[in-house]
Design an enzyme around this catalytic site. Structure first.
Site, PDB file in Angstrom:
ATOM      1  NE  ARG A   1      -4.000   2.065   2.026  1.00  0.00           N
ATOM      2  CZ  ARG A   1      -5.025   2.130   1.188  1.00  0.00           C
ATOM      3  NH1 ARG A   1      -5.298   1.103   0.400  1.00  0.00           N
ATOM      4  NH2 ARG A   1      -5.780   3.209   1.108  1.00  0.00           N
TER       5      ARG A   1
ATOM      6  CB  THR B   1     -20.063   9.155  15.647  1.00  0.00           C
ATOM      7  OG1 THR B   1     -18.726   9.653  15.764  1.00  0.00           O
ATOM      8  CG2 THR B   1     -20.994   9.979  16.523  1.00  0.00           C
TER       9      THR B   1
ATOM     10  CG  HIS C   1      -8.726   7.801   0.884  1.00  0.00           C
ATOM     11  ND1 HIS C   1      -8.708   6.452   0.567  1.00  0.00           N
ATOM     12  CD2 HIS C   1      -9.430   8.404  -0.117  1.00  0.00           C
ATOM     13  CE1 HIS C   1      -9.370   6.256  -0.562  1.00  0.00           C
ATOM     14  NE2 HIS C   1      -9.815   7.417  -0.997  1.00  0.00           N
TER      15      HIS C   1
END
Length: 218
Positions: free
Chosen positions: A24, A175, A196
Site C-alpha cells: 500500500r 459515532t 484514506h
C-alpha cells in the site's frame, strides 16, 4: 460467540510496517503527502436482533465493533508512541460516557474479550466509574484503543469529524446516533471515519457488512 482468537500475551503486540515492502506504499504516500484526506460514511445498522436479546445497545455495539475491527488490519493500522507505522494485533474500544449532572462526558475504555459476557461485566464496571468522573479521561488511556462515541439524541444521516489535513491519526472513529423502529426493524445510524491513506471505500464496505453479520450472530 467467539469471533477473533488471540492469546493474552499477543493482545497488545505492535507490528512495524516495512514501507519498502508494503503493497500500500503508493496509496499511503498519495493520501498523506499529495492529497491528505480522511473520509466518512454513514450507514443504518440493524440492531433488531440485539434488542430482542435484551442486550444493552451501547455495550453490544462496542463489543461488535471490537470484534469486527480486530478482523481487519486496515482498521488497526496506526502509529505507535515513537511514530512508527504499523498495526496492533488487537484493539480495545475507547468510548464516551455521559455525566447527566455535569452535562459533559468522560472517556473510558474496556478490555475486549471474545466472550461478550466477560466484556459486558468489564464494561459495567468501567462505565459506572466513568459516569462519576470529573475529568476528560476516566482512567489513564492505553495505547491499543480505537474511538467510539454515542449521540443518542440525534438521528443523523450525515456526520463528519473535521480532522486536520495532513494529520497522522489513522485509526477509525465511530459515532452512533439515536435508534428508531420502523416496519418492525430497529436501526441506528453509524458514522465511520477513516484515513484514506490506510483504508479505501472497499475496506469500509467490507467492514460494515462484517459488523452487521457480527451483530446478527450475537
Amino acid at each position: 460467540m467467539r469471533v477473533f482468537e488471540k492469546s493474552l500475551g499477543e493482545k497488545k503486540m505492535f507490528h512495524k510496517i516495512n514501507m519498502e515492502k508494503w503493497p500500500r506504499k503508493e496509496w499511503f504516500v498519495h493520501y498523506t503527502k499529495e492529497v491528505p484526506c480522511t473520509f466518512s460514511t454513514v450507514s443504518l445498522i440493524d440492531i433488531t436482533h440485539i434488542k430482542k436479546k435484551g442486550y444493552g445497545v451501547y455495550p453490544a455495539l462496542l463489543w461488535a465493533l471490537s470484534a469486527t475491527v480486530n478482523k481487519f488490519e486496515e482498521f488497526r493500522t496506526c502509529k505507535d508512541k515513537d511514530g512508527n507505522l504499523g498495526y496492533y494485533d488487537m484493539l480495545w474500544p475507547s468510548y464516551t460516557v455521559f455525566n447527566e449532572e455535569r452535562k459533559t462526558f468522560s472517556v473510558a475504555w474496556t478490555e475486549y474479550d471474545v466472550d461478550f459476557g466477560v466484556f459486558f461485566n468489564r464494561y459495567k464496571s468501567d462505565s459506572a466509574a466513568a459516569k462519576k468522573a470529573e475529568t476528560f479521561y476516566a482512567k489513564p488511556l492505553t495505547d491499543n484503543v480505537f474511538s467510539v462515541s454515542m449521540d443518542p439524541w440525534t438521528r443523523f444521516t450525515g456526520f463528519n469529524l473535521n480532522l486536520p489535513e495532513g494529520g497522522d491519526y489513522f485509526l477509525p472513529i465511530f459515532t452512533a446516533g439515536r435508534y428508531e423502529e420502523q416496519n418492525g426493524r430497529i436501526t441506528l445510524p453509524l458514522a465511520v471515519q477513516v484515513h484514506h491513506a490506510v483504508c479505501d471505500g472497499y475496506h469500509a464496505g467490507a467492514f460494515l457488512r462484517a459488523l452487521q453479520e457480527t451483530l446478527d450472530a450475537m
